[in-house]
Design an enzyme around this catalytic site. Structure first.
Site, PDB file in Angstrom:
ATOM      1  N   ASP A  55     -48.053   3.476   9.339  1.00  0.00           N
ATOM      2  CA  ASP A  55     -47.430   4.996   9.311  1.00  0.00           C
ATOM      3  C   ASP A  55     -46.813   5.462  10.597  1.00  0.00           C
ATOM      4  OD1 ASP A  55     -46.646   7.585   8.431  1.00  0.00           O
ATOM      5  OD2 ASP A  55     -48.834   8.280   7.887  1.00  0.00           O
ATOM      6  N   CYS A  95     -41.863  10.224   5.423  1.00  0.00           N
ATOM      7  CA  CYS A  95     -42.909   9.676   4.844  1.00  0.00           C
ATOM      8  C   CYS A  95     -42.562   9.420   3.263  1.00  0.00           C
ATOM      9  CB  CYS A  95     -44.171  10.641   4.887  1.00  0.00           C
ATOM     10  SG  CYS A  95     -45.032  10.183   6.700  1.00  0.00           S
TER      11      CYS A  95
END
Length: 498
Positions: A55, A95
Site C-alpha cells: 500500500d 487506493c
C-alpha cells in the site's frame, strides 16, 4: 519449496510430479537453481494464485528496481526466482480506484470507481464471480477498500489484525496459514497489506545519507521533516518485507511448485493523486516455478486491468469481450509479445482531503506520454458556468495547480522522471497529435464525463450521502463561512453508484 530439475520424462508423469512436489522450508532453499519445466498443461493442473499487494510504495523504492538503500530482500528474491516487470501500471494513483481495476479488469471510469472511497457499479462482475465460476475459491486477506459487498463477495475474507509496537495493522497470517493447510481446491487469494502506508514508524535521528533521492524529491534533501518521514517510510517498508517473508515461508511449506505468486503495490506515494509515473508505475514481480524462467525481466506495457483476464485464462476461461484488460499469460510463459499499445491514467481530485476541481487524463506508450489537465489556468475562463458559487470552486481548483499546464508531453526514454515538458517541441507535434487523438477516443469509449471541448468542467458529488464536498471543510482544507453549503444538487453531476 522443493527444487525442480530439468529432466526428460513422459508428459503423462507430470501430474504425478506436480502432486508430489511438497514444499520445504524456505530457509533451506534459495531457489536459485529452479528451471522451467516445458509443456505443462496449465488447465489440467490449475495453479493456486496469490497476489500480494502493498500500500503506497514507490516503484523506485526496491532493491530490484535500483534502490540499494531500502530493505526489500523478499521482493528482490522473488525477482531472482521469477520475472520482474519494468513497465507495469495502474490507471489511478489512489487506493480504491487502483484496487478496483485489479478486481474487475476495467479502468476506473468504466467500472465506476474513479474517486476515492467510492463504489464500483453494482452490475459489474468482479474477480469473485468470474474465478468462482471456474472452480476457484476467491479470498481476501487484509485491507479491502472496495465496495459494494454484492460485487466483492469473497468466499472468505479476513480482516487485518492488531499488532503491538507497529503503526499499522498486520496481515492475518494465522488465517492464511490455516487456509493453506486445509484448502482442497484451487484458490485465488489477494493478500493486501496496510504497509508501508502512513502512519510511519518514528525513526530517531535519521541519517539523510540512508535515503535515496531522485529528481522529483532532491530539493527536499535538506528538509529535516521530510528526511524523518522518509526514514519512517523506509522502516515501514522493512516491516512489510518481514510480512512478505512470512507469507512466502507458508507458501513454500504448504503449497507445491504449481503456485503463481505475484507481488505489487497499489500506487506510488510520491505521485499520489497525479498521473505522473511516480504515481502510476507500479512494482510487479511474478514467480511461478513451473512456468516462469528465473531471473527474467519484461519491458512490455502491462496494466492492472490485465490481471483479471490473465487469471481467467490461467484458470481455463476466457475474458469477456469488452473487458478493458488483456491477458499477459504469454509473457509469463516466456513469449515477448505486445500486450498493450497504450496504458491510460485518470486523475480525480474530488472526494479527497484536499478536494479541488482539477481532473486530468493520460495516455502513454513505451516512449512518450501525453497529459491533459482539463482545468488548467490556461483554459479556466472557458470552463466557467456563469454561476458564481460554482465558478469560485472551478477557479480555486485551477489556482491550486497553477504550475500545471493544459498539455504535457514527455519523452520517457530520455526523461523518465518527467522533468522536461516537450509539448511545444516542433519535432514532436505529430507525436502529440496522435496521442491526443487516441486519448480522446479512449475517453469516449470509457463514457468519460470529460471531453475534448472546452467549457466542460463538471463537478461531481455522491448520491444520497456526504463525501468530501467542495463547499465544506475537510481536515486539510478550510472553506470560508460565506461559501459553505452554497453548492446545490443541480450544480453537480450526481454519481449514482458512489
Amino acid at each position: 519449496m522443493k527444487k525442480s530439475h530439468l529432466i526428460l520424462i513422459p508428459i503423462s508423469f507430470i501430474a504425478i510430479l506436480l502432486k508430489g512436489c511438497l514444499g520445504n522450508n524456505r530457509s533451506d532453499s534459495k531457489r536459485q537453481d529452479i528451471v522451467k519445466v516445458e509443456n505443462v498443461d496449465i488447465q489440467s493442473h490449475r495453479p493456486n494464485i496469490i497476489f500480494y499487494l502493498a500500500d503506497d510504495q514507490d516503484v523506485y523504492d526496491y532493491g530490484c528496481y535500483g534502490n540499494e538503500k531500502v530493505n526489500t530482500s523478499a521482493v528482490d528474491q522473488l525477482a531472482k526466482e521469477g520475472m520482474l516487470f519494468k513497465n507495469a501500471f495502474t490507471a489511478q494513483a489512489i487506493c480504491a480506484p487502483s484496487r478496483s481495476q485489479l478486481f474487475t479488469g476495467d479502468y476506473p471510469l468504466k467500472n465506476g470507481c474513479f474517486a476515492n472511497h467510492t463504489s464500483t457499479k453494482s452490475k459489474i462482475e468482479s474477480v469473485t464471480t468470474r474465478m468462482r465460476k471456474l472452480g476457484y475459491d476467491v479470498l481476501l486477506a487484509g485491507k479491502s477498500h472496495v465496495k459494494p459487498s454484492s460485487v466483492y463477495d469473497w468466499d472468505k475474507e479476513w480482516e487485518p489484525v492488531p499488532k503491538k509496537n507497529v503503526p499499522r495493522y498486520y496481515i492475518p497470517l494465522d488465517s492464511i496459514e490455516s487456509y493453506f493447510k486445509t484448502s482442497k481446491k484451487p484458490f485465488c487469494m489477494f493478500i493486501t497489506s496496510k504497509y508501508p502506508h502512513g502512519k510511519y514508524f518514528d525513526v530517531e535521528n535519521p541519517n539523510v545519507d540512508d535515503i535515496k533521492f531522485y529528481p522529483f524529491n532532491i530539493n527536499k534533501k535538506d528538509n529535516p521533516e521530510y528526511v524523518k518521514s522518509k526514514a519512517g517510510y523506509y522502516r515501514s517498508i522493512e516491516e512489510d518485507n518481514t510480512q512478505i517473508e512470512n507469507v512466502l515461508d507458508l507458501v513454500d511449506r504448504y503449497l507445491d511448485d504449481n503456485t503463481l505468486f505475484i507481488y505489487s503495490a497499489d500506487h506510488g506515494v510520491s505521485g499520489k493523486f497525479t498521473v505522473k509515473d511516480i504515481g502510476l508505475k507500479v512494482p510487479f514481480v511474478a514467480r511461478w516455478p513451473k512456468v516462469i524462467k528465473p531471473g527474467t525481466t519484461s519491458n512490455q506495457l502491462i496494466h492492472y486491468t490485465d490481471v483479471l483476464p490473465t487469471f481467467i485464462e490461467i484458470a481455463g476461461g476466457k475474458a469477456t469481450e469488452g473487458m478493458d484488460g488483456n491477458s499477459f499469460l504469454r509473457l509469463l510463459q516466456g513469449n515477448d509479445v505486445q500486450i498493450n499499445k497504450y496504458v491510460y491514467g485518470v486523475r480525480t481530485n474530488q472526494n479527497i482531503l484536499n478536494s479541488e476541481v482539477f481532473p486530468s487524463r493520460m495516455i502513454r506508450d513505451n516512449r512518450y506520454k501525453y497529459i491533459r489537465n482539463f482545468n488548467s489556468l490556461e483554459v479556466v475562463e472557458q470552463n466557467l458556468t456563469g454561476k458564481p458559487n460554482v465558478d469560485y470552486f472551478i477557479k480555486r481548483g485551477a489556482n491550486a495547480f497553477k504550475d500545471e499546464p493544459l498539455e504535457e508531453l514527455y519523452d520517457l526514454e530520455s526523461d523518465p522522471f518527467e522533468q522536461n515538458n516537450l509539448t511545444q517541441n516542433p519535432e514532436l507535434q505529430s507525436v502529440k497529435k496522435k496521442l491526443k487523438k487516441d486519448l480522446f477516443s479512449w475517453m469516449e469509449a470509457q463514457d468519460d464525463f470529460l471531453s475534448e471541448s472546452t467549457g466542460n468542467m463538471p463537478i461531481i458529488t455522491p448520491k444520497g450521502k456526504k463525501g468530501f464536498k467542495l463547499d465544506q471543510d475537510t481536515p486539510r482544507r478550510k472553506i470560508t463561512d460565506s461559501l459553505k453549503n452554497t453548492l446545490h444538487e443541480g450544480d453537480y453531476i450526481i454519481i449514482e453508484h458512489w
